[in-house]
Design an enzyme around this catalytic site. Sequence first.
Site, PDB file in Angstrom:
ATOM      1  N   TYR A  66      36.755  50.355  45.058  1.00 17.02           N
ATOM      2  CA  TYR A  66      35.325  50.391  45.395  1.00 17.02           C
ATOM      3  C   TYR A  66      34.881  51.799  45.745  1.00 17.02           C
ATOM      4  O   TYR A  66      33.686  52.083  45.783  1.00 17.02           O
ATOM      5  CB  TYR A  66      35.043  49.424  46.553  1.00 17.02           C
ATOM      6  CG  TYR A  66      35.387  48.000  46.174  1.00 17.02           C
ATOM      7  CD1 TYR A  66      34.532  47.257  45.375  1.00 17.02           C
ATOM      8  CD2 TYR A  66      36.594  47.415  46.560  1.00 17.02           C
ATOM      9  CE1 TYR A  66      34.852  45.970  44.980  1.00 17.02           C
ATOM     10  CE2 TYR A  66      36.925  46.128  46.175  1.00 17.02           C
ATOM     11  CZ  TYR A  66      36.061  45.408  45.384  1.00 17.02           C
ATOM     12  OH  TYR A  66      36.381  44.140  44.979  1.00 17.02           O
TER      13      TYR A  66
ATOM     14  N   GLU B 267      55.872  36.463  35.862  1.00 20.83           N
ATOM     15  CA  GLU B 267      54.442  36.355  35.525  1.00 20.83           C
ATOM     16  C   GLU B 267      54.063  37.399  34.469  1.00 20.83           C
ATOM     17  O   GLU B 267      53.376  37.101  33.496  1.00 20.83           O
ATOM     18  CB  GLU B 267      53.571  36.561  36.774  1.00 20.83           C
ATOM     19  CG  GLU B 267      53.536  35.387  37.741  1.00 20.83           C
ATOM     20  CD  GLU B 267      52.633  34.251  37.256  1.00 20.83           C
ATOM     21  OE1 GLU B 267      52.082  34.349  36.147  1.00 20.83           O
ATOM     22  OE2 GLU B 267      52.490  33.254  37.991  1.00 20.83           O
TER      23      GLU B 267
ATOM     24  N   SER C  51      39.188  44.535  48.377  1.00 16.61           N
ATOM     25  CA  SER C  51      38.123  44.711  49.364  1.00 16.61           C
ATOM     26  C   SER C  51      38.646  44.931  50.780  1.00 16.61           C
ATOM     27  O   SER C  51      38.128  45.773  51.515  1.00 16.61           O
ATOM     28  CB  SER C  51      37.207  43.489  49.318  1.00 16.61           C
ATOM     29  OG  SER C  51      37.952  42.298  49.518  1.00 16.61           O
TER      30      SER C  51
ATOM     31  N   LYS D  28      48.990  38.352  41.039  1.00 18.53           N
ATOM     32  CA  LYS D  28      47.916  38.293  42.029  1.00 18.53           C
ATOM     33  C   LYS D  28      48.370  37.383  43.166  1.00 18.53           C
ATOM     34  O   LYS D  28      48.703  36.214  42.947  1.00 18.53           O
ATOM     35  CB  LYS D  28      46.642  37.744  41.383  1.00 18.53           C
ATOM     36  CG  LYS D  28      45.515  37.595  42.381  1.00 18.53           C
ATOM     37  CD  LYS D  28      44.211  37.253  41.704  1.00 18.53           C
ATOM     38  CE  LYS D  28      43.130  37.009  42.745  1.00 18.53           C
ATOM     39  NZ  LYS D  28      41.863  36.634  42.122  1.00 18.53           N
TER      40      LYS D  28
ATOM     41  N   ARG E 168      35.007  37.985  49.115  1.00 19.24           N
ATOM     42  CA  ARG E 168      34.424  36.639  49.113  1.00 19.24           C
ATOM     43  C   ARG E 168      33.062  36.641  49.816  1.00 19.24           C
ATOM     44  O   ARG E 168      32.191  35.839  49.474  1.00 19.24           O
ATOM     45  CB  ARG E 168      35.406  35.641  49.732  1.00 19.24           C
ATOM     46  CG  ARG E 168      36.636  35.457  48.843  1.00 19.24           C
ATOM     47  CD  ARG E 168      37.683  34.530  49.427  1.00 19.24           C
ATOM     48  NE  ARG E 168      38.925  34.602  48.652  1.00 19.24           N
ATOM     49  CZ  ARG E 168      40.081  34.080  49.038  1.00 19.24           C
ATOM     50  NH1 ARG E 168      40.166  33.420  50.169  1.00 19.24           N
ATOM     51  NH2 ARG E 168      41.156  34.205  48.266  1.00 19.24           N
TER      52      ARG E 168
ATOM     53  N   LYS F 188      44.087  29.281  48.299  1.00 17.52           N
ATOM     54  CA  LYS F 188      44.403  29.445  46.876  1.00 17.52           C
ATOM     55  C   LYS F 188      45.915  29.508  46.630  1.00 17.52           C
ATOM     56  O   LYS F 188      46.369  30.013  45.603  1.00 17.52           O
ATOM     57  CB  LYS F 188      43.707  30.707  46.345  1.00 17.52           C
ATOM     58  CG  LYS F 188      42.170  30.652  46.462  1.00 17.52           C
ATOM     59  CD  LYS F 188      41.477  31.760  45.681  1.00 17.52           C
ATOM     60  CE  LYS F 188      39.959  31.623  45.743  1.00 17.52           C
ATOM     61  NZ  LYS F 188      39.248  32.626  44.921  1.00 17.52           N
TER      62      LYS F 188
ATOM     63  N   LYS G 271      47.798  42.922  42.430  1.00 19.64           N
ATOM     64  CA  LYS G 271      46.679  42.789  43.366  1.00 19.64           C
ATOM     65  C   LYS G 271      47.082  41.940  44.547  1.00 19.64           C
ATOM     66  O   LYS G 271      47.665  40.879  44.312  1.00 19.64           O
ATOM     67  CB  LYS G 271      45.541  42.121  42.600  1.00 19.64           C
ATOM     68  CG  LYS G 271      44.313  41.867  43.385  1.00 19.64           C
ATOM     69  CD  LYS G 271      43.312  41.158  42.507  1.00 19.64           C
ATOM     70  CE  LYS G 271      42.154  40.758  43.379  1.00 19.64           C
ATOM     71  NZ  LYS G 271      41.291  39.834  42.735  1.00 19.64           N
TER      72      LYS G 271
END
Length: 332
Positions: free
Chosen positions: A322, A242, A283, A203, A213, A226, A257
């Site tokens: 979505y 990872e 998104s 990610k 968000r 982040k 992602k």
Amino acid sequence: MPPFFPGSYPATRLRRPRLQPWSRNLVAEHVLRPADLIWPVFVIEGKDRQEPIASMPGVVRLSIDLLVKRAGEAKKLGIPAIAIFPKIDAKLKTPDGKESWNPENLVCRAVAAVKKKHPDLGVICDVALDPFNSDGHDGIWLDGDVLNDATVELLCRQALVQAEAGCDVIAPSDMMDGRIGAIRGALDAAGFSHVQLLSYAAKYASAFYGPFRDAVGSKSALKGDKKTYQMDPANSDEALREVALDLAEGADMVMVKPGLPYLDIIRRIKDNFKVPTLAYQVSGEYAMLKAADRNGWLDGDKAMQETLLAFKRAGSDAILTYAAVDVARNLG
Ligand code: PBG
């Protein structure tokens, strides 16, 4: 790999099989099906309520009763699973995000309601503190960083209440080191060895999460960024490390992602590990396509399907989008 057969013109004409739709279908190497799609949904308190999200045209936050209804429609269209994200009342947000492990929280009530009505629909829950955290972070924020090990303990509690509520797949999206192993251990110790783990393994610290968000109301809360826990978009080998760690710790499926800007990562993971590999069309990716569609700049439905097919071609087994319900309907 068998030797590549080059052929030569005029005996070989690659346009020949493209001439008719039936023939194009016969030779299609990849296919997009409703069964490949996971529908992420936003849930809010209340009854018979839905709220539009300005930066995600066509997406609404739903109260639990409406979510249960829509989940049934998605299932009918052949969508195998939904992923639930909550918008939590700002008053319930704390630095430790303790509402996240309240067994009566919005997510748990939503999971229980959906599973009760639709036991054969897969339910996936995000594990991370950000919808519950007053600093907008996925873990405990202290002096400009997120504490790793202290956060992992809280994530285990969060995973347990979700499993108790009936969640089928726990999906940690927080990017703390060691959380997959810790959550696996906590689930197994509590009798949830059948609950799957979908790791957001690769990610990235991405600008494409902006509309999400807005949707969960963490943007205004977010302090700093982040980058101390999500991956640097400059890196690709690191994504393999990872994934290797998460698989060793017990991940059943791994995720990349965002999606479209990271198709190369999906392909490398699939080639290297040959494990269930999912992609999240996030998104911002959704918003870009919708914005262009609404402006009449491209055919949104076609561009969406082409994009999702690209995920399949890159090696994704399934895709969170979505647009899942609209796409499944169009694939009809
Ligand atoms: C947070 C989380 C994020 C998304 C899913 N889980 C955002 C973030 O890391 O800030 C993004 C999804 C999207 O943009 O659609 N743990």
